[in-house]
Every structure is written in structure tokens, then in C-alpha cells.
Design a protein around this motif. Sequence first.
Motif, PDB file in Angstrom:
ATOM      1  N   TRP A   1       0.823  -1.341  -0.091  1.00 13.21           N
ATOM      2  CA  TRP A   1      -0.556   0.074  -0.058  1.00 13.21           C
ATOM      3  C   TRP A   1       0.819   1.129  -0.347  1.00 13.21           C
ATOM      4  N   VAL A   2       2.023   1.710   1.588  1.00 14.61           N
ATOM      5  CA  VAL A   2       2.531   2.768   0.641  1.00 14.61           C
ATOM      6  C   VAL A   2       3.460   2.607  -0.091  1.00 14.61           C
ATOM      7  N   GLN A   3       3.883   1.136  -1.341  1.00 12.09           N
ATOM      8  CA  GLN A   3       4.572   1.202  -2.114  1.00 12.09           C
ATOM      9  C   GLN A   3       3.891   2.067  -3.232  1.00 12.09           C
ATOM     10  N   TYR A   4       2.529   1.896  -3.605  1.00 10.73           N
ATOM     11  CA  TYR A   4       1.638   2.487  -4.388  1.00 10.73           C
ATOM     12  C   TYR A   4       1.365   3.950  -4.369  1.00 10.73           C
ATOM     13  N   ILE A   5       0.759   4.428  -2.809  1.00 13.81           N
ATOM     14  CA  ILE A   5       0.478   5.079  -2.290  1.00 13.81           C
ATOM     15  C   ILE A   5       2.162   6.479  -2.789  1.00 13.81           C
ATOM     16  N   TYR A   6       3.280   5.708  -2.803  1.00 18.94           N
ATOM     17  CA  TYR A   6       3.813   6.883  -2.895  1.00 18.94           C
ATOM     18  C   TYR A   6       4.957   7.223  -4.171  1.00 18.94           C
ATOM     19  N   TYR A   7       4.320   6.064  -5.206  1.00 21.85           N
ATOM     20  CA  TYR A   7       4.084   5.840  -6.659  1.00 21.85           C
ATOM     21  C   TYR A   7       3.125   7.318  -6.888  1.00 21.85           C
ATOM     22  N   GLY A   8       2.323   7.354  -6.506  1.00 21.32           N
ATOM     23  CA  GLY A   8       0.990   8.064  -6.539  1.00 21.32           C
ATOM     24  C   GLY A   8       1.206   9.353  -6.745  1.00 21.32           C
ATOM     25  N   LEU A   9       2.525   9.601  -5.976  1.00 26.63           N
ATOM     26  CA  LEU A   9       2.604  11.165  -4.922  1.00 26.63           C
ATOM     27  C   LEU A   9       3.494  11.752  -5.534  1.00 26.63           C
ATOM     28  N   THR A  10       4.621  11.090  -6.206  1.00 29.53           N
ATOM     29  CA  THR A  10       5.928  10.489  -6.786  1.00 29.53           C
ATOM     30  C   THR A  10       5.872  11.032  -8.178  1.00 29.53           C
TER      31      THR A  10
ATOM     32  N   ARG B   1       4.393  11.931 -11.844  1.00 26.74           N
ATOM     33  CA  ARG B   1       3.865  12.116 -12.536  1.00 26.74           C
ATOM     34  C   ARG B   1       2.058  11.317 -12.742  1.00 26.74           C
ATOM     35  N   ALA B   2       1.108  11.626 -13.821  1.00 26.85           N
ATOM     36  CA  ALA B   2       0.455  11.155 -14.581  1.00 26.85           C
ATOM     37  C   ALA B   2       1.089  11.219 -15.630  1.00 26.85           C
ATOM     38  N   GLY B   3       0.797  10.509 -16.321  1.00 33.15           N
ATOM     39  CA  GLY B   3       1.360   9.637 -17.575  1.00 33.15           C
ATOM     40  C   GLY B   3       2.929   9.555 -17.628  1.00 33.15           C
ATOM     41  N   ASP B   4       3.555   9.218 -16.357  1.00 32.61           N
ATOM     42  CA  ASP B   4       4.635   8.574 -16.635  1.00 32.61           C
ATOM     43  C   ASP B   4       4.883   7.323 -16.195  1.00 32.61           C
TER      44      ASP B   4
END
Length: 366
Positions: free
Chosen positions: A22-31, A33-36
Motif C-alpha cells: 500500500w505504501v509503495q503504491y501511494i508513494y508512486y502516486g505522489l512522486t 506525475r500522471a502519464g509518466d
Amino acid sequence: MANNNLLSLIGWTFLPNLVTGWVQYIYYGLTIRAGDPKPPPNSPRYADHRRRIHILVVSLYLLYTIYEADYDLRRASNYYADLGVPFSASERDIKSRFRRLAALHHPDKVMSAGAAGSDADSADFFMHLKTASDTLVDPARRFAYERFGPDIINWKHCVTVRDYVTRGAQVLVPYYGFAALALYALGLLGYLDWGRYWRWLILVVLCVFELHTVTRPTFPRFLDNFLNPILTRFTAHPPYLPFQAITLARKLSITLYIAFSQIGPLLQPPGQQGTKPTEASEKILLQNLERLEQTARGMDVDATRLMELEMAPFTGDAQVISSMRTKLKEWLVQNTIRADPMVRDALGRSLQKRRLDAPAGAKGNR
């Protein structure tokens, strides 16, 4: 207690991996950008991020279990806190305090006052206060309670301090014997390889600390002079009794064992994760030997090339090559063989054996 330990084991088995995802999924969502593009699951970058997050999650869960164990101890309270007296209270202070509490919480007093609550609860609380007072007034039972906890109430045929210490040792020795046997058996089966030395060290230190605590006539210096003064002076946390410190230390040791098994493999280099410590050391040794062999081969090739370059002008001249070989042998004897410390030492001992009055050219030492 058994249910709590089972729930803790289940939590350690499933929660860290689940929370890490969960934390890794949230980390990627925050760090990111959309489309990258996000790192693929099998890529080195993804594995490195998961390793770091997992270490953080296990460390935080370790701190939480420490807080939970301390919270359970404070919620269980102790006889001193229930009576409202300090650890240093005398027999007279304890009796006086109990009389005041009995006047407030005696079942007849509660019933006459018409207070809310069942009669059974008030009677149980009064009996608890009576047991606490009787235990702390008796010096032998007070000594045993401070070191072994409320279980001593059920210990029959114990009157003196010696009786209580003997009875406590009968519980203490099987506990650490079973713990040592379990560590040894799990080690033979290939489990708990990571931090094996530290596990055994923690077990030995804990056993020595508990034996030292239950046999001393006073509180351990660690509690009396260090931990309890800090808790009472800088925090609102109540001081620990010896049996509370022992209970907390036991829970912490089990938690540290599990944390070692989860964090230990993640602290290895990425190429060595999933291997045992002995296998990792053997693998490193083989890699170093292969690297050394490759270096030696490279130096041999370079030396051969340099020799060929030096001998290139004399190719085809047999007389010059023969002369150079003779001089090279002399140079090797003079600068390499005779310069060797072992050869020089042997020559020195041989010269010392010769007679001092021997004529020049004489052979032997007689």
C-alpha cells in the motif's frame, strides 16, 4: 496471553508485506506525475524502493508493538497504583491507606450510599484492594510480588522469601530452557539464520537480568537509579516494578527476534538477497578468487607482451639471445634468489658454522 501472542505472530506474518504494498503504491502516486511510467515490478528500481519501504514499515511496526506491550502493562496496573502508595511505602502507610479505601469502597458502604453499579463489582474491587494490602504488608509476599507479579497469589505452601524464589526458579528455568531449545531447533531447520548471534546474546542477557532481578533484595540499579527516575521526572509514565520490566523485556525479545528475521535479509546487497549468511560469504569468497585469478592472468599476458617487445630487436641472433639468457640468470640469482630473506638467513647460519681459523678456500666446518 496466548491469544495476544498468536495475534501478534499473525500480524508480523501478514501486515508488513501488506502495508508495504500500500505504501509503495501511494508513494508512486505522489512522486510520479500522471502519464509518466512507473517502475516495473521486476526492475531493480522497484525492488530497491520496496526494500527501503519494507524496512521502514517493519521498524515502525516494531515501535508500535513496544508501545502496545507497555500500554498493556499500564492498563493491568499494580497493587501499589491500586492502593495509591509509592514503592517505598511502609507497612504502616499501606494499612492506613487501605483503611481509607475500605471506608469508601466497602460493599456495605456502597450499598448504603446507593451508588450505581452492581454489588458484585464493588465486592470484587474491595477484595482486590484487600488482597493488595495483605500482599504488600507481608514482607515475603511483597518481595515475591515485586519480582514475579500477581501470580504469586496462587502459589501455595510458600511462606519465606526462599520458598518464593525457589518456586519462581521452577518457572524461570523451563521458560529459558524451552526458548534455547526452540532457537537451536529452528537454527537446525534453516530458520532464524539472520542475527543468530544477536538472538543468543539477547536470550543470555535477558536470562542473566531476570536471575539478577529475582534474587536481589532490592530493585535492580537499572530501574532504581536510571529508568524509573527518568520516567517520573520527565514523563507522566508510572515507574516500573521488577516483574513489569521482566514482562516487557520478554515481549521485546520475541518482537526483536521476528524483526531480525524480516529486516536482516533486506540489509544485504541487492545481488545477495535471499541467500543465507554462510552462502553469501562463500559466494563473496569465490567472486574474490575469480577476480584475483583474472588479475593474475592479465598481468601474465602483459609481462609476456613486454618481454616480446624488449626481445624484438634481437630476433634471429642466437648468440645475443644466448648471452642475454646467461646474464638474465645471473641477475635473477643475484637480485631475486639471494635477496630472499630465507636464503640470506640460511647463508648467514652456514657462514657462522665455519671455523674462524680456517684457511681461505677450506671446505666444511671441521
